[in-house]
Design a protein around this motif. Structure first.
Motif, PDB file in Angstrom:
ATOM      1  N   VAL A 183       0.844  -1.199   0.000  1.00 34.06           N
ATOM      2  CA  VAL A 183       0.000   0.000   0.000  1.00 34.06           C
ATOM      3  C   VAL A 183       0.879   1.249   0.000  1.00 34.06           C
ATOM      4  O   VAL A 183       0.649   2.189  -0.764  1.00 34.06           O
ATOM      5  CB  VAL A 183      -0.950   0.000   1.217  1.00 34.06           C
ATOM      6  CG1 VAL A 183      -1.619   1.365   1.385  1.00 34.06           C
ATOM      7  CG2 VAL A 183      -2.005  -1.088   1.064  1.00 34.06           C
ATOM      8  N   HIS A 184       1.924   1.252   0.844  1.00 37.86           N
ATOM      9  CA  HIS A 184       2.825   2.405   0.886  1.00 37.86           C
ATOM     10  C   HIS A 184       3.568   2.573  -0.442  1.00 37.86           C
ATOM     11  O   HIS A 184       3.762   3.694  -0.918  1.00 37.86           O
ATOM     12  CB  HIS A 184       3.833   2.239   2.034  1.00 37.86           C
ATOM     13  CG  HIS A 184       3.190   2.177   3.377  1.00 37.86           C
ATOM     14  ND1 HIS A 184       3.500   1.222   4.315  1.00 37.86           N
ATOM     15  CD2 HIS A 184       2.221   2.947   3.943  1.00 37.86           C
ATOM     16  CE1 HIS A 184       2.777   1.416   5.405  1.00 37.86           C
ATOM     17  NE2 HIS A 184       1.987   2.454   5.196  1.00 37.86           N
ATOM     18  N   ARG A 185       3.976   1.461  -1.032  1.00 40.18           N
ATOM     19  CA  ARG A 185       4.673   1.538  -2.325  1.00 40.18           C
ATOM     20  C   ARG A 185       3.759   2.124  -3.403  1.00 40.18           C
ATOM     21  O   ARG A 185       4.189   2.956  -4.208  1.00 40.18           O
ATOM     22  CB  ARG A 185       5.150   0.151  -2.765  1.00 40.18           C
ATOM     23  CG  ARG A 185       6.313  -0.397  -1.958  1.00 40.18           C
ATOM     24  CD  ARG A 185       6.918  -1.622  -2.641  1.00 40.18           C
ATOM     25  NE  ARG A 185       7.984  -2.190  -1.827  1.00 40.18           N
ATOM     26  CZ  ARG A 185       7.849  -3.168  -0.948  1.00 40.18           C
ATOM     27  NH1 ARG A 185       6.629  -3.702  -0.757  1.00 40.18           N
ATOM     28  NH2 ARG A 185       8.868  -3.618  -0.258  1.00 40.18           N
ATOM     29  N   GLU A 186       2.509   1.682  -3.408  1.00 38.80           N
ATOM     30  CA  GLU A 186       1.567   2.150  -4.423  1.00 38.80           C
ATOM     31  C   GLU A 186       1.272   3.641  -4.246  1.00 38.80           C
ATOM     32  O   GLU A 186       1.178   4.382  -5.233  1.00 38.80           O
ATOM     33  CB  GLU A 186       0.270   1.339  -4.359  1.00 38.80           C
ATOM     34  CG  GLU A 186      -0.696   1.587  -5.500  1.00 38.80           C
ATOM     35  CD  GLU A 186      -0.133   1.207  -6.853  1.00 38.80           C
ATOM     36  OE1 GLU A 186      -0.556   1.820  -7.860  1.00 38.80           O
ATOM     37  OE2 GLU A 186       0.745   0.306  -6.917  1.00 38.80           O
ATOM     38  N   ILE A 187       1.122   4.087  -3.020  1.00 34.78           N
ATOM     39  CA  ILE A 187       0.916   5.518  -2.765  1.00 34.78           C
ATOM     40  C   ILE A 187       2.133   6.298  -3.242  1.00 34.78           C
ATOM     41  O   ILE A 187       2.008   7.362  -3.862  1.00 34.78           O
ATOM     42  CB  ILE A 187       0.638   5.775  -1.267  1.00 34.78           C
ATOM     43  CG1 ILE A 187      -0.706   5.168  -0.868  1.00 34.78           C
ATOM     44  CG2 ILE A 187       0.660   7.279  -0.962  1.00 34.78           C
ATOM     45  CD1 ILE A 187      -0.996   5.218   0.621  1.00 34.78           C
ATOM     46  N   GLY A 188       3.322   5.763  -2.959  1.00 27.50           N
ATOM     47  CA  GLY A 188       4.554   6.430  -3.373  1.00 27.50           C
ATOM     48  C   GLY A 188       4.697   6.537  -4.886  1.00 27.50           C
ATOM     49  O   GLY A 188       5.351   7.459  -5.390  1.00 27.50           O
ATOM     50  N   ARG A 189       4.101   5.605  -5.628  1.00 33.68           N
ATOM     51  CA  ARG A 189       4.175   5.633  -7.095  1.00 33.68           C
ATOM     52  C   ARG A 189       3.212   6.647  -7.716  1.00 33.68           C
ATOM     53  O   ARG A 189       3.369   7.003  -8.884  1.00 33.68           O
ATOM     54  CB  ARG A 189       3.853   4.249  -7.666  1.00 33.68           C
ATOM     55  CG  ARG A 189       4.893   3.183  -7.380  1.00 33.68           C
ATOM     56  CD  ARG A 189       4.586   1.930  -8.194  1.00 33.68           C
ATOM     57  NE  ARG A 189       5.393   0.806  -7.746  1.00 33.68           N
ATOM     58  CZ  ARG A 189       4.956  -0.215  -7.025  1.00 33.68           C
ATOM     59  NH1 ARG A 189       3.681  -0.260  -6.663  1.00 33.68           N
ATOM     60  NH2 ARG A 189       5.758  -1.189  -6.659  1.00 33.68           N
ATOM     61  N   ASN A 190       2.216   7.054  -6.959  1.00 35.13           N
ATOM     62  CA  ASN A 190       1.174   7.928  -7.502  1.00 35.13           C
ATOM     63  C   ASN A 190       1.629   9.390  -7.440  1.00 35.13           C
ATOM     64  O   ASN A 190       1.717   9.987  -6.368  1.00 35.13           O
ATOM     65  CB  ASN A 190      -0.123   7.729  -6.713  1.00 35.13           C
ATOM     66  CG  ASN A 190      -1.301   8.421  -7.362  1.00 35.13           C
ATOM     67  OD1 ASN A 190      -1.312   9.633  -7.515  1.00 35.13           O
ATOM     68  ND2 ASN A 190      -2.308   7.655  -7.737  1.00 35.13           N
ATOM     69  N   ARG A 191       1.920   9.963  -8.577  1.00 37.05           N
ATOM     70  CA  ARG A 191       2.459  11.322  -8.632  1.00 37.05           C
ATOM     71  C   ARG A 191       1.483  12.357  -8.089  1.00 37.05           C
ATOM     72  O   ARG A 191       1.885  13.316  -7.418  1.00 37.05           O
ATOM     73  CB  ARG A 191       2.847  11.670 -10.075  1.00 37.05           C
ATOM     74  CG  ARG A 191       4.024  10.861 -10.603  1.00 37.05           C
ATOM     75  CD  ARG A 191       4.396  11.310 -12.005  1.00 37.05           C
ATOM     76  NE  ARG A 191       5.533  10.561 -12.514  1.00 37.05           N
ATOM     77  CZ  ARG A 191       6.063  10.753 -13.713  1.00 37.05           C
ATOM     78  NH1 ARG A 191       5.541  11.675 -14.534  1.00 37.05           N
ATOM     79  NH2 ARG A 191       7.098  10.029 -14.103  1.00 37.05           N
ATOM     80  N   GLU A 192       0.203  12.181  -8.406  1.00 42.91           N
ATOM     81  CA  GLU A 192      -0.785  13.160  -7.960  1.00 42.91           C
ATOM     82  C   GLU A 192      -0.880  13.181  -6.437  1.00 42.91           C
ATOM     83  O   GLU A 192      -0.930  14.248  -5.827  1.00 42.91           O
ATOM     84  CB  GLU A 192      -2.149  12.852  -8.578  1.00 42.91           C
ATOM     85  CG  GLU A 192      -2.226  13.109 -10.070  1.00 42.91           C
ATOM     86  CD  GLU A 192      -1.853  14.543 -10.433  1.00 42.91           C
ATOM     87  OE1 GLU A 192      -2.379  15.478  -9.769  1.00 42.91           O
ATOM     88  OE2 GLU A 192      -1.052  14.732 -11.353  1.00 42.91           O
ATOM     89  N   TRP A 193      -0.926  12.004  -5.819  1.00 48.50           N
ATOM     90  CA  TRP A 193      -0.993  11.962  -4.365  1.00 48.50           C
ATOM     91  C   TRP A 193       0.267  12.537  -3.737  1.00 48.50           C
ATOM     92  O   TRP A 193       0.201  13.232  -2.722  1.00 48.50           O
ATOM     93  CB  TRP A 193      -1.189  10.513  -3.889  1.00 48.50           C
ATOM     94  CG  TRP A 193      -2.551   9.964  -4.190  1.00 48.50           C
ATOM     95  CD1 TRP A 193      -3.681  10.674  -4.460  1.00 48.50           C
ATOM     96  CD2 TRP A 193      -2.919   8.581  -4.266  1.00 48.50           C
ATOM     97  NE1 TRP A 193      -4.742   9.820  -4.693  1.00 48.50           N
ATOM     98  CE2 TRP A 193      -4.308   8.540  -4.584  1.00 48.50           C
ATOM     99  CE3 TRP A 193      -2.222   7.386  -4.087  1.00 48.50           C
ATOM    100  CZ2 TRP A 193      -4.997   7.330  -4.715  1.00 48.50           C
ATOM    101  CZ3 TRP A 193      -2.910   6.189  -4.232  1.00 48.50           C
ATOM    102  CH2 TRP A 193      -4.278   6.160  -4.542  1.00 48.50           C
ATOM    103  N   CYS A 194       1.406  12.249  -4.341  1.00 51.36           N
ATOM    104  CA  CYS A 194       2.675  12.699  -3.755  1.00 51.36           C
ATOM    105  C   CYS A 194       2.958  14.178  -4.011  1.00 51.36           C
ATOM    106  O   CYS A 194       3.945  14.717  -3.511  1.00 51.36           O
ATOM    107  CB  CYS A 194       3.824  11.833  -4.258  1.00 51.36           C
ATOM    108  SG  CYS A 194       3.805  10.157  -3.552  1.00 51.36           S
TER     109      CYS A 194
END
Length: 255
Positions: A183-194
């Motif tokens: 879950v943390h990896r997937e959030i980290g991959r999402n440019r908009e969220w980051c």
């Protein structure tokens, strides 16, 4: 406008949003509706592993495979021919038993169990993986909060594809220590969220975030937070050490 809670019943799904892993979970669920299994077969006929999951699923009748049989390699066609014998073996092991359907669980919501109503968490625990995938993709906030902690990573990751998910939820998931590292990896991959600093900070400050993800995000962390990280005992040593090095470089450049 406050989001309405989703009733605990099977929800429609747009299969193109699901990962291969999630689709394979659905494909081998004997409690899933035949129409949905048919849709998976047609969409994923080129993915042999998914097709094999469907071959092992007793809920999908032989005739469903006839629609795509000519598009499948010979080895898969042979497995389809032999599936009836295999399914008899599966049924003998009790693996083809129908799982509780979410429609049944909806009815149970109106009943008393040991004098008390079944909680939402209990209803979700009683669901098969196919229904969990459905709710992860389409369910309301309370359901998303429960399913993001599911031990099956494909179910948890599908929550992040839910179109109703909010920035506040993503920040909460980024800071959570009881979700899978995926879950943390997937959030980290999402440019908009980051692009949201609160999400970025939550990831880096979370001791459960994979070190590689935290180190990748460190250059975007504000100086005051870097200072805090250098003294933190909660984050991995690689993160605090890198934060110290970055601060030292900033000071040298500032001279």
């Amino acid at each position: 406008m406050q989001e309405e809670e989703t009733a605990v019943a099977l929800l429609p799904m747009d299969l193109k949003y699901l990962s291969k892993g999630a689709l394979r979970i659905l494909a081998q669920d004997p409690g899933l509706d035949k129409a949905l299994l048919d849709e998976i077969l047609i969409q994923e006929k080129d993915d042999l592993e998914t097709v094999r999951c469907l071959i092992r699923n007793p809920a999908l009748p032989d005739e469903s495979f006839q629609k795509v049989l000519n598009d499948l390699p010979e080895e898969i066609q042979q497995e389809i021919d032999a599936r009836q014998k295999a399914l008899v073996s599966i049924e003998g092991q009790g693996l083809a038993e129908k799982k509780p359907r979410s429609q049944d669980l909806k009815q149970a919501d109106k009943e008393q169990v040991a004098g008390e109503k079944i909680s939402l968490q209990q209803r979700i625990q009683g669901m098969g993986p196919g229904d969990k995938i459905s709710f992860a993709l389409k369910g309301a906030k309370e359901i998303r909060t429960l399913l993001i902690r599911d031990p099956n990573k494909e179910i948890a990751l599908t929550v992040l594809k839910n179109p109703k998910i909010t920035e506040t939820e993503v920040e909460f998931f980024a800071a959570s220590t009881n979700v899978t590292n995926d879950v943390h990896r997937e959030i980290g991959r999402n440019r908009e969220w980051c692009k949201k600093y609160n999400v970025l900070r939550a990831l880096v400050f979370n001791p459960k975030t994979p070190v590689g993800v935290s180190l990748e995000k460190l250059p975007y962390i504000k100086e005051k937070d870097l200072q805090f990280l250098t003294k933190s005992k909660n984050v991995p040593s690689a993160v605090s050490t890198t934060a110290k090095r970055m601060l030292a470089n900033k000071k040298r450049k500032g001279k």
